[in-house]
Design a protein around this motif. Structure first.
Motif, PDB file in Angstrom:
ATOM      1  N   MET A   1     -38.116   3.418  -1.733  1.00 12.23           N
ATOM      2  CA  MET A   1     -36.809   3.483  -1.101  1.00 12.23           C
ATOM      3  C   MET A   1     -35.830   2.558  -1.803  1.00 12.23           C
ATOM      4  O   MET A   1     -36.211   1.582  -2.429  1.00 12.23           O
ATOM      5  N   GLU A   2     -34.554   2.909  -1.727  1.00  4.66           N
ATOM      6  CA  GLU A   2     -33.521   2.133  -2.406  1.00  4.66           C
ATOM      7  C   GLU A   2     -32.706   1.327  -1.396  1.00  4.66           C
ATOM      8  O   GLU A   2     -32.412   1.803  -0.292  1.00  4.66           O
ATOM      9  N   PHE A   3     -32.343   0.123  -1.817  1.00  2.01           N
ATOM     10  CA  PHE A   3     -31.568  -0.777  -0.968  1.00  2.01           C
ATOM     11  C   PHE A   3     -30.316  -1.177  -1.751  1.00  2.01           C
ATOM     12  O   PHE A   3     -30.380  -1.966  -2.689  1.00  2.01           O
ATOM     13  N   PHE A   4     -29.184  -0.572  -1.403  1.00  2.07           N
ATOM     14  CA  PHE A   4     -27.921  -0.915  -2.048  1.00  2.07           C
ATOM     15  C   PHE A   4     -27.317  -2.126  -1.334  1.00  2.07           C
ATOM     16  O   PHE A   4     -27.244  -2.150  -0.101  1.00  2.07           O
ATOM     17  N   PHE A   5     -26.870  -3.100  -2.135  1.00  2.00           N
ATOM     18  CA  PHE A   5     -26.352  -4.336  -1.548  1.00  2.00           C
ATOM     19  C   PHE A   5     -25.232  -4.912  -2.407  1.00  2.00           C
ATOM     20  O   PHE A   5     -25.012  -4.499  -3.541  1.00  2.00           O
ATOM     21  N   ASP A   6     -24.516  -5.845  -1.805  1.00  2.00           N
ATOM     22  CA  ASP A   6     -23.559  -6.686  -2.532  1.00  2.00           C
ATOM     23  C   ASP A   6     -23.682  -8.057  -1.896  1.00  2.00           C
ATOM     24  O   ASP A   6     -23.735  -8.170  -0.658  1.00  2.00           O
ATOM     25  N   PHE A   7     -23.733  -9.099  -2.730  1.00  5.99           N
ATOM     26  CA  PHE A   7     -23.921 -10.444  -2.181  1.00  5.99           C
ATOM     27  C   PHE A   7     -22.815 -10.848  -1.202  1.00  5.99           C
ATOM     28  O   PHE A   7     -23.043 -11.653  -0.304  1.00  5.99           O
ATOM     29  N   VAL A   8     -21.610 -10.307  -1.366  1.00  3.34           N
ATOM     30  CA  VAL A   8     -20.498 -10.744  -0.517  1.00  3.34           C
ATOM     31  C   VAL A   8     -20.569 -10.184   0.909  1.00  3.34           C
ATOM     32  O   VAL A   8     -19.774 -10.573   1.760  1.00  3.34           O
ATOM     33  N   SER A   9     -21.493  -9.279   1.172  1.00  3.08           N
ATOM     34  CA  SER A   9     -21.593  -8.698   2.515  1.00  3.08           C
ATOM     35  C   SER A   9     -22.589  -9.460   3.384  1.00  3.08           C
ATOM     36  O   SER A   9     -23.784  -9.516   3.074  1.00  3.08           O
ATOM     37  N   ALA A  24     -42.966  -2.934   3.285  1.00  9.04           N
ATOM     38  CA  ALA A  24     -44.368  -3.277   2.984  1.00  9.04           C
ATOM     39  C   ALA A  24     -45.289  -2.902   4.139  1.00  9.04           C
ATOM     40  O   ALA A  24     -46.428  -2.472   3.919  1.00  9.04           O
ATOM     41  N   GLU A  25     -44.796  -3.040   5.380  1.00 13.14           N
ATOM     42  CA  GLU A  25     -45.615  -2.661   6.546  1.00 13.14           C
ATOM     43  C   GLU A  25     -46.033  -1.198   6.482  1.00 13.14           C
ATOM     44  O   GLU A  25     -46.981  -0.791   7.148  1.00 13.14           O
ATOM     45  N   HIS A  26     -45.267  -0.409   5.725  1.00 12.31           N
ATOM     46  CA  HIS A  26     -45.558   1.020   5.630  1.00 12.31           C
ATOM     47  C   HIS A  26     -45.926   1.418   4.199  1.00 12.31           C
ATOM     48  O   HIS A  26     -45.786   2.581   3.820  1.00 12.31           O
ATOM     49  N   GLY A  27     -46.362   0.419   3.414  1.00 12.67           N
ATOM     50  CA  GLY A  27     -46.843   0.707   2.069  1.00 12.67           C
ATOM     51  C   GLY A  27     -45.782   1.178   1.099  1.00 12.67           C
ATOM     52  O   GLY A  27     -46.076   1.884   0.135  1.00 12.67           O
ATOM     53  N   ARG A  28     -44.522   0.797   1.371  1.00 11.00           N
ATOM     54  CA  ARG A  28     -43.437   1.223   0.494  1.00 11.00           C
ATOM     55  C   ARG A  28     -42.912   0.047  -0.331  1.00 11.00           C
ATOM     56  O   ARG A  28     -42.990  -1.095   0.089  1.00 11.00           O
ATOM     57  N   GLU A  29     -42.313   0.394  -1.467  1.00  9.98           N
ATOM     58  CA  GLU A  29     -41.633  -0.592  -2.304  1.00  9.98           C
ATOM     59  C   GLU A  29     -40.128  -0.361  -2.190  1.00  9.98           C
ATOM     60  O   GLU A  29     -39.688   0.762  -1.978  1.00  9.98           O
ATOM     61  N   VAL A  30     -39.371  -1.437  -2.375  1.00 11.04           N
ATOM     62  CA  VAL A  30     -37.910  -1.331  -2.299  1.00 11.04           C
ATOM     63  C   VAL A  30     -37.302  -1.587  -3.671  1.00 11.04           C
ATOM     64  O   VAL A  30     -37.667  -2.545  -4.341  1.00 11.04           O
ATOM     65  N   HIS A 190     -37.936   3.988  11.970  1.00 11.73           N
ATOM     66  CA  HIS A 190     -38.340   5.281  12.537  1.00 11.73           C
ATOM     67  C   HIS A 190     -38.825   6.219  11.426  1.00 11.73           C
ATOM     68  O   HIS A 190     -39.857   6.874  11.553  1.00 11.73           O
ATOM     69  N   TRP A 191     -38.053   6.291  10.335  1.00 12.83           N
ATOM     70  CA  TRP A 191     -38.426   7.185   9.236  1.00 12.83           C
ATOM     71  C   TRP A 191     -39.732   6.735   8.577  1.00 12.83           C
ATOM     72  O   TRP A 191     -40.603   7.556   8.257  1.00 12.83           O
ATOM     73  N   LEU A 192     -39.857   5.424   8.370  1.00 15.75           N
ATOM     74  CA  LEU A 192     -41.078   4.887   7.756  1.00 15.75           C
ATOM     75  C   LEU A 192     -42.300   5.241   8.603  1.00 15.75           C
ATOM     76  O   LEU A 192     -43.368   5.556   8.093  1.00 15.75           O
ATOM     77  N   ARG A 193     -42.119   5.188   9.902  1.00 14.12           N
ATOM     78  CA  ARG A 193     -43.230   5.416  10.819  1.00 14.12           C
ATOM     79  C   ARG A 193     -43.563   6.900  10.984  1.00 14.12           C
ATOM     80  O   ARG A 193     -44.726   7.283  11.028  1.00 14.12           O
ATOM     81  N   HIS A 194     -42.506   7.732  11.073  1.00 15.89           N
ATOM     82  CA  HIS A 194     -42.724   9.138  11.448  1.00 15.89           C
ATOM     83  C   HIS A 194     -42.404  10.142  10.340  1.00 15.89           C
ATOM     84  O   HIS A 194     -42.849  11.284  10.410  1.00 15.89           O
ATOM     85  N   GLY A 195     -41.572   9.725   9.371  1.00 19.49           N
ATOM     86  CA  GLY A 195     -41.213  10.659   8.297  1.00 19.49           C
ATOM     87  C   GLY A 195     -40.402  11.841   8.751  1.00 19.49           C
ATOM     88  O   GLY A 195     -40.332  12.867   8.060  1.00 19.49           O
ATOM     89  N   SER A 196     -39.767  11.732   9.905  1.00 17.92           N
ATOM     90  CA  SER A 196     -38.904  12.804  10.396  1.00 17.92           C
ATOM     91  C   SER A 196     -37.965  12.228  11.438  1.00 17.92           C
ATOM     92  O   SER A 196     -38.095  11.076  11.831  1.00 17.92           O
ATOM     93  N   TRP A 197     -37.021  13.038  11.879  1.00 18.95           N
ATOM     94  CA  TRP A 197     -36.095  12.595  12.934  1.00 18.95           C
ATOM     95  C   TRP A 197     -36.467  13.157  14.284  1.00 18.95           C
ATOM     96  O   TRP A 197     -35.672  13.143  15.209  1.00 18.95           O
ATOM     97  N   GLU A 198     -37.680  13.688  14.395  1.00 15.18           N
ATOM     98  CA  GLU A 198     -38.106  14.148  15.722  1.00 15.18           C
ATOM     99  C   GLU A 198     -38.066  12.966  16.676  1.00 15.18           C
ATOM    100  O   GLU A 198     -38.483  11.865  16.335  1.00 15.18           O
ATOM    101  N   PRO A 199     -37.562  13.200  17.879  1.00 19.30           N
ATOM    102  CA  PRO A 199     -37.532  12.089  18.848  1.00 19.30           C
ATOM    103  C   PRO A 199     -38.936  11.687  19.241  1.00 19.30           C
ATOM    104  O   PRO A 199     -39.859  12.495  19.222  1.00 19.30           O
ATOM    105  N   VAL A 200     -39.058  10.413  19.590  1.00 18.58           N
ATOM    106  CA  VAL A 200     -40.349   9.891  20.012  1.00 18.58           C
ATOM    107  C   VAL A 200     -40.281   9.707  21.520  1.00 18.58           C
ATOM    108  O   VAL A 200     -39.280   9.232  22.052  1.00 18.58           O
ATOM    109  N   ALA A 201     -41.331  10.105  22.215  1.00 20.85           N
ATOM    110  CA  ALA A 201     -41.355   9.935  23.675  1.00 20.85           C
ATOM    111  C   ALA A 201     -41.106   8.477  23.987  1.00 20.85           C
ATOM    112  O   ALA A 201     -41.666   7.584  23.358  1.00 20.85           O
ATOM    113  N   ARG A 202     -40.227   8.221  24.954  1.00 22.92           N
ATOM    114  CA  ARG A 202     -39.890   6.834  25.297  1.00 22.92           C
ATOM    115  C   ARG A 202     -40.875   6.307  26.324  1.00 22.92           C
ATOM    116  O   ARG A 202     -41.331   7.025  27.176  1.00 22.92           O
TER     117      ARG A 202
END
Lengths: 202, 202
Positions: A1-9, A24-30, A190-202
């Motif tokens: 996954m990509e993380f766009f940033f600017d130090f001034v923000s 990292a909790e989901h085995g991804r690199e940034v 949410h995406w890292l956990r489920h890989g979709s935008w399906e709602p999760v039962a609350r």
């Protein structure tokens, strides 16, 4: 996954304190990708800076400290007049070419320098100090960011961010899904956990 | 707690499907307060409409359906040219004076009419249909919104929203805390649950 940033923000700083651990909790690199968000907002989008936007500025002034508190990280209030991230972002990109991990450590140092210790990051001397704190060659970085190649690295990065329609930071792209704002880290999770935008039962 | 909305905002619609239940879970009542967000953005803030903002419009187009999906509610894509909420908001305010619960039902009907069924809400005939569906006196409402008093109700509501610095909708104020955006309903929930911004152990 990509993380766009600017130090001034400040919001990019807040997100920077969480993004790697979340991935990292989901085995991804940034992949940390800088942009000059002020240039984008003013020149590409034709908008005013956030703090000069009527009605919105006092909300933001109130929101920054509460968001830091919610995230459990320090954040100083500081006058941003005269502060810019051009030299520090050039340094980041130059470091990233040779050693992405060192560049990441340097980025954390610059964010902390500005948003925790309230120091400047604008001058070459600031960048040198951040290099020394990070354990990278300050002389080599200071020389590199003054070269045409060093400048071109940042121009290309900003061009890419604009082409990718990065209209604000922090801005995460994960599996093609663009997610803007530290207040949407819950969507990244949410995406890292489920890989979709399906709602999760609350 | 206060819930500032405008029928023309899909994000306000999305928040409207959740806000009362969220408040009720914590023993709170919601005061629904309309504003004309287009007037605020264009005339007070001097900004462009969201969908005309460079870089941001395609993000929003992608984001609306995914947010609806995440929230588990229907949302149609529709052309908003020519749609305005003046008559419907006047009707809401006039109804609210006499029967706040009927006004709430009317507001839900208008939101659904526009964002679920894709119908218009602009003309008096649209407002009349929404009145009939809600079980309120359509003739009385149609007459009231054409009076000076009916118009003044909405002017005053917009003035209040601008004075309160409501720069976007949905916009919730709870115990003095302003919270902008459907993507921040988690913050509303956090405040309802904890009454502070102290971080919660994860």
């Amino acid at each position: 996954m990509e993380f766009f940033f600017d130090f001034v923000s400040p919001y990019a700083y807040l997100a920077s304190t969480r993004i790697d651990a979340l991935a990292a909790e989901h085995g991804r690199e940034v992949d940390w990708k800088p942009t000059l968000i002020g240039v984008t907002i003013l020149k590409v989008m034709g908008m005013k800076p956030l703090m000069d936007t009527p009605l919105k500025s006092s909300y933001i002034a109130h929101d920054k400290p509460r968001m830091a508190r919610l995230m459990g990280v320090p954040l100083v209030q500081r006058d941003m007049r005269g502060v810019n991230s051009v030299a520090a972002l050039r340094a980041f990109l130059w470091l990233k070419q040779g050693d992405p991990q060192a560049a990441r450590r340097f980025a954390r140092e610059v964010f902390e320098r500005l948003w925790v210790r309230g120091l400047d990051i604008t001058q070459v001397e600031d960048v040198r100090e951040a290099c020394i704190a990070t354990g990278v060659d300050a002389d080599a970085v200071a020389a590199a960011i003054d070269t045409e190649a060093g400048k071109q690295l940042l121009r290309s990065a900003v061009d890419e961010a604009v082409a990718r329609e990065v209209f604000g930071v922090p801005y995460v792209v994960i599996d093609g899904e663009p997610i803007w704002g530290v207040d949407r880290l819950w969507m990244v999770e949410h995406w890292l956990r489920h890989g979709s935008w399906e709602p999760v039962a609350r």
